[in-house]
Motif scaffolding. Structure first.
Motif, PDB file in Angstrom:
ATOM      1  N   LEU A 161       0.795  -1.234   0.000  1.00 41.26           N
ATOM      2  CA  LEU A 161       0.000   0.000   0.000  1.00 41.26           C
ATOM      3  C   LEU A 161       0.828   1.285   0.000  1.00 41.26           C
ATOM      4  O   LEU A 161       0.276   2.371   0.057  1.00 41.26           O
ATOM      5  CB  LEU A 161      -0.895   0.028   1.258  1.00 41.26           C
ATOM      6  CG  LEU A 161      -1.885  -1.121   1.467  1.00 41.26           C
ATOM      7  CD1 LEU A 161      -2.525  -1.006   2.839  1.00 41.26           C
ATOM      8  CD2 LEU A 161      -2.947  -1.122   0.389  1.00 41.26           C
ATOM      9  N   GLY A 162       2.158   1.152  -0.046  1.00 45.44           N
ATOM     10  CA  GLY A 162       2.986   2.348   0.148  1.00 45.44           C
ATOM     11  C   GLY A 162       3.918   2.669  -1.005  1.00 45.44           C
ATOM     12  O   GLY A 162       3.584   2.492  -2.182  1.00 45.44           O
ATOM     13  N   ALA A 163       5.113   3.123  -0.659  1.00 43.27           N
ATOM     14  CA  ALA A 163       6.079   3.625  -1.639  1.00 43.27           C
ATOM     15  C   ALA A 163       6.633   2.538  -2.557  1.00 43.27           C
ATOM     16  O   ALA A 163       7.248   2.843  -3.573  1.00 43.27           O
ATOM     17  CB  ALA A 163       7.230   4.325  -0.911  1.00 43.27           C
ATOM     18  N   GLY A 164       6.412   1.269  -2.208  1.00 45.19           N
ATOM     19  CA  GLY A 164       6.949   0.180  -3.020  1.00 45.19           C
ATOM     20  C   GLY A 164       5.970  -0.387  -4.034  1.00 45.19           C
ATOM     21  O   GLY A 164       6.299  -1.336  -4.744  1.00 45.19           O
ATOM     22  N   ARG A 165       4.774   0.192  -4.122  1.00 44.98           N
ATOM     23  CA  ARG A 165       3.720  -0.395  -4.973  1.00 44.98           C
ATOM     24  C   ARG A 165       4.125  -0.569  -6.431  1.00 44.98           C
ATOM     25  O   ARG A 165       3.732  -1.534  -7.066  1.00 44.98           O
ATOM     26  CB  ARG A 165       2.449   0.471  -4.921  1.00 44.98           C
ATOM     27  CG  ARG A 165       1.529   0.122  -3.766  1.00 44.98           C
ATOM     28  CD  ARG A 165       0.361   1.070  -3.722  1.00 44.98           C
ATOM     29  NE  ARG A 165       0.823   2.460  -3.671  1.00 44.98           N
ATOM     30  CZ  ARG A 165       0.041   3.495  -3.417  1.00 44.98           C
ATOM     31  NH1 ARG A 165      -1.249   3.317  -3.204  1.00 44.98           N
ATOM     32  NH2 ARG A 165       0.528   4.719  -3.381  1.00 44.98           N
TER      33      ARG A 165
END
Length: 298
Positions: A121-125
């Protein structure tokens, strides 16, 4: 599965965070309780059971994920060591919780949970391959390869903060000397400056020359540590999380400069260095995601 829910728990040295999550990662309810002191396994287990009853009074949840401050075993059932918690050696926390609560339970290192959360759900999506560093009391890490958490041979891979930076540097709890953690953790910042990271961030914000110089030096150390990791893993992105990442704007330029100078272009093509997005909730979000995976794979 439609409207079923899971519980994600982040066990920390000062606080235990719990959340009840739906399948899309929405947090329906959360709760933070103080970690009992001393944080022995029995004391922590007792307050955890009580908190689970509070957050799931109607018994709607179908699985539990727990992030612990240290490596889990390969089966993801045993907290092998919990850094900064007394008496945690090979504690079968999943067995304890399953016996008491009656729901399938999975244990994972807290930084690995944060990596899973940022991937979900974050910066790695948008990345299939990235590493996460959590800059907190200690320095943790997570490795996501081909979209999956890489845990290595016995479950303990991704201790990115424990790589050697200076062969004869300060002793590390791990037994290593001069590990990256000894230059970039909150404890290291206190040792090096006598100040809290928050204070140094505020000073830098106001243009304080010494604080700005400190963060540049901090970024240099972090960049040198990341150089080793980038050469080994060639990730698409490095994501920086943990409390210290609040000051990322002051140390990121130095990190990038160090990497540009030290890493061959072939090993860093298109590399992005980004702040994490989920902040303090990353641990419990990732623990919840692992609980969902446990159900799906069972």
């Amino acid at each position: 599965m439609g409207n079923s829910q899971v519980i994600g728990i982040d066990l920390g040295g000062t606080a235990i965070k719990l959340g009840r999550f739906s399948q899309d990662g929405s947090c329906l309810q959360s709760l933070t309780i103080a970690t009992p002191q001393p944080a022995t396994p029995e004391a922590v287990f007792a307050v955890m059971v009580d908190a689970i009853a509070q957050i799931d009074p109607d018994n709607q949840t179908i699985a539990i994920g727990v992030g612990t401050p240290g490596p889990a075993d390969a089966t993801r059932r045993i907290a092998q060591i919990a850094i900064n918690l007394p008496g945690w050696q090979n504690i079968p926390l999943a067995d304890w919780l399953e016996a008491k609560i009656g729901k399938p339970t999975i244990i994972e290192n807290d930084a690995n949970c944060a990596g899973v959360a940022e991937a979900w759900l974050g910066a790695g999506r948008q990345f299939r391959n990235f590493i996460l560093l959590t800059l907190g009391t200690g320095v943790g890490g997570a490795i996501i390869l081909n979209g999956n958490l890489f845990v290595g041979h016995q479950g303990a891979a991704g201790e990115l903060g424990l790589i050697t930076l200076q062969a004869d540097g300060p002793m590390c709890k791990s037994g290593n000397q001069g590990s990256l953690e000894q230059y970039t953790s909150v404890k290291a910042i206190r040792r090096l400056t006598g100040k809290e990271p928050v204070e140094l961030g505020m000073l830098a914000q106001s243009g304080d020359v010494n604080a700005l110089a400190f963060w540049a030096e901090y970024g240099r150390y972090l960049g040198i540590g990341l150089t080793s990791l980038i050469y080994v893993l060639t990730p698409e992105a490095v994501i920086i999380g943990g409390g210290v990442s609040a000051s990322v704007e002051f140390f990121l330029p130095a990190v990038k400069a160090e990497i540009a100078q030290r890493v061959m272009p072939t090993s860093r093509a298109g590399l992005q260095i980004l702040p994490a997005q989920l902040g303090n909730s990353a641990g419990m979000v990732g623990a919840a995601k692992l609980a969902w995976e446990l159900i799906r794979n069972s």
